[in-house]
Design an enzyme around this catalytic site. Sequence first.
Site, mmCIF file in Angstrom:
data_model
loop_
_atom_site.group_PDB
_atom_site.id
_atom_site.type_symbol
_atom_site.label_atom_id
_atom_site.label_comp_id
_atom_site.label_asym_id
_atom_site.label_seq_id
_atom_site.Cartn_x
_atom_site.Cartn_y
_atom_site.Cartn_z
ATOM 1 N N SER A 63 14.374 -5.354 14.399
ATOM 2 C CA SER A 63 15.000 -6.591 13.014
ATOM 3 C C SER A 63 15.815 -6.641 12.617
ATOM 4 O O SER A 63 16.700 -6.709 11.881
ATOM 5 C CB SER A 63 14.282 -5.762 11.834
ATOM 6 O OG SER A 63 14.597 -4.433 11.930
ATOM 7 N N GLY A 101 7.133 -16.101 18.234
ATOM 8 C CA GLY A 101 5.990 -15.641 17.827
ATOM 9 C C GLY A 101 6.655 -15.527 16.004
ATOM 10 O O GLY A 101 6.525 -14.408 16.329
ATOM 11 N N LYS A 159 -1.985 -15.906 3.001
ATOM 12 C CA LYS A 159 -2.544 -14.495 2.426
ATOM 13 C C LYS A 159 -0.513 -14.457 1.620
ATOM 14 O O LYS A 159 0.577 -15.286 1.795
ATOM 15 C CB LYS A 159 -1.275 -13.588 4.049
ATOM 16 C CG LYS A 159 -1.074 -12.673 3.848
ATOM 17 C CD LYS A 159 -0.896 -11.995 5.523
ATOM 18 C CE LYS A 159 0.723 -12.350 5.701
ATOM 19 N NZ LYS A 159 0.889 -11.163 7.419
ATOM 20 N N HIS A 211 7.169 0.130 14.444
ATOM 21 C CA HIS A 211 6.069 0.564 13.877
ATOM 22 C C HIS A 211 5.042 -0.823 14.530
ATOM 23 O O HIS A 211 3.993 -0.550 15.544
ATOM 24 C CB HIS A 211 5.382 -0.296 12.363
ATOM 25 C CG HIS A 211 4.194 -0.149 11.694
ATOM 26 N ND1 HIS A 211 3.421 0.756 11.919
ATOM 27 C CD2 HIS A 211 4.000 -0.992 11.200
ATOM 28 C CE1 HIS A 211 2.561 0.521 11.399
ATOM 29 N NE2 HIS A 211 2.399 -1.123 11.227
#
Length: 321
Positions: A199, A292, A67, A138
């Site tokens: 974040s 994660g 990616k 988001h």
Amino acid sequence: MIIVPEKEIATLLGRTESYDAVEQVFAAMAAGDAYNFPVVREAIGHANALYGFKGGFDRAGMTLGLKAGGYWPNNLETHGLINHQSTVFLFDPDTGRVRAVVGGNLLTALRTAAASSVSINHLARKDAKVIGMVGAGHQATYQLRAALEQRSFEKVIGWNLHPEMLPNIANIASEAGLRFEAVELPGMVEADVIITITSSFAPILMSDHVSNGTHVACMGTDTVGKQEVGVDLITRATVFTDEVAQSITLGECQHVVAEGSKTEADIRQIGEVINGTHPGRQTDEEVTLFDGTGVGLQDLAVAGAVVDLAVERGIAIEVDF
Ligand code: NAD
């Protein structure tokens, strides 16, 4: 070569397919059949952008690729585009020829939500009733939707540094017919499962905000220096991750290892639990924690699933390349 544009992803890939692809690749990683390549992430010195590559090879799923993408902070304001931009490239493992180019923006959200879901399914108590969200941006909406499918939750509680964003997750709870309550961080003691997805660069959720028996999925820390939970919480918990090397360098466990209260050997791959080579949660009192970090193989797994579905449904664009 096959092209699957970003606009087709939502019609092709749902949460179930994303969950299955991510669970399978975590299992392959723990079995030694799949590995990630070192991550490249660079400030390119233009448009304030961070750009990089995450790649790998899954011999079990025969998926090879990467990616490419990153973060362009001015995209929305200046170009009307979302700030996170990515594209997945898949290659034929037998020949090295490019196989597919797939839009990677929605895929990133789906594969990240699938990862915390896999952890909840394998590590949370079966009788979990209250889910707590730390973060309401988001990604939090995708996380919550996917998590709600893993247990019979009755209530959602949420905290966010910017409280005006809490309706993002309150709406998801309401869509699912569940009560939503905004809480202060100590109120998280009510939760049986907690997802952190911010974040933040400093710890928010501390050990005394978490009750015994809770499963915590830490999903926001994917970069050196970021941190969402206190080292005291990680020290107390039984800790699992997608990939140990990432967890201790750029994941939530970077801090606990630096401080010395856990070592690399204390952190287990979630794939071991999926494969049944680690028992996972062993008591109802234990705090389990999933770090994660987001690995390239997750992106390749969901992109591979999308390509198969696009071909099956006749909407893949084929290009002679
Ligand atoms: P977003 O910008 O939409 O939301 C950011 C969230 O963080 C909001 O809830 C905001 O209130 C909160 N926040 C911002 N600064 C904070 C601070 N200093 N302290 C506490 N909270 C703060 O971003 P998003 O797309 O929802 O992504 C959230 C995080 O998830 C990011 O750090 C992103 O890099 C990470 N992420 C991780 C993976 C993975 O695989 N692990 C994948 C995608 C995104």
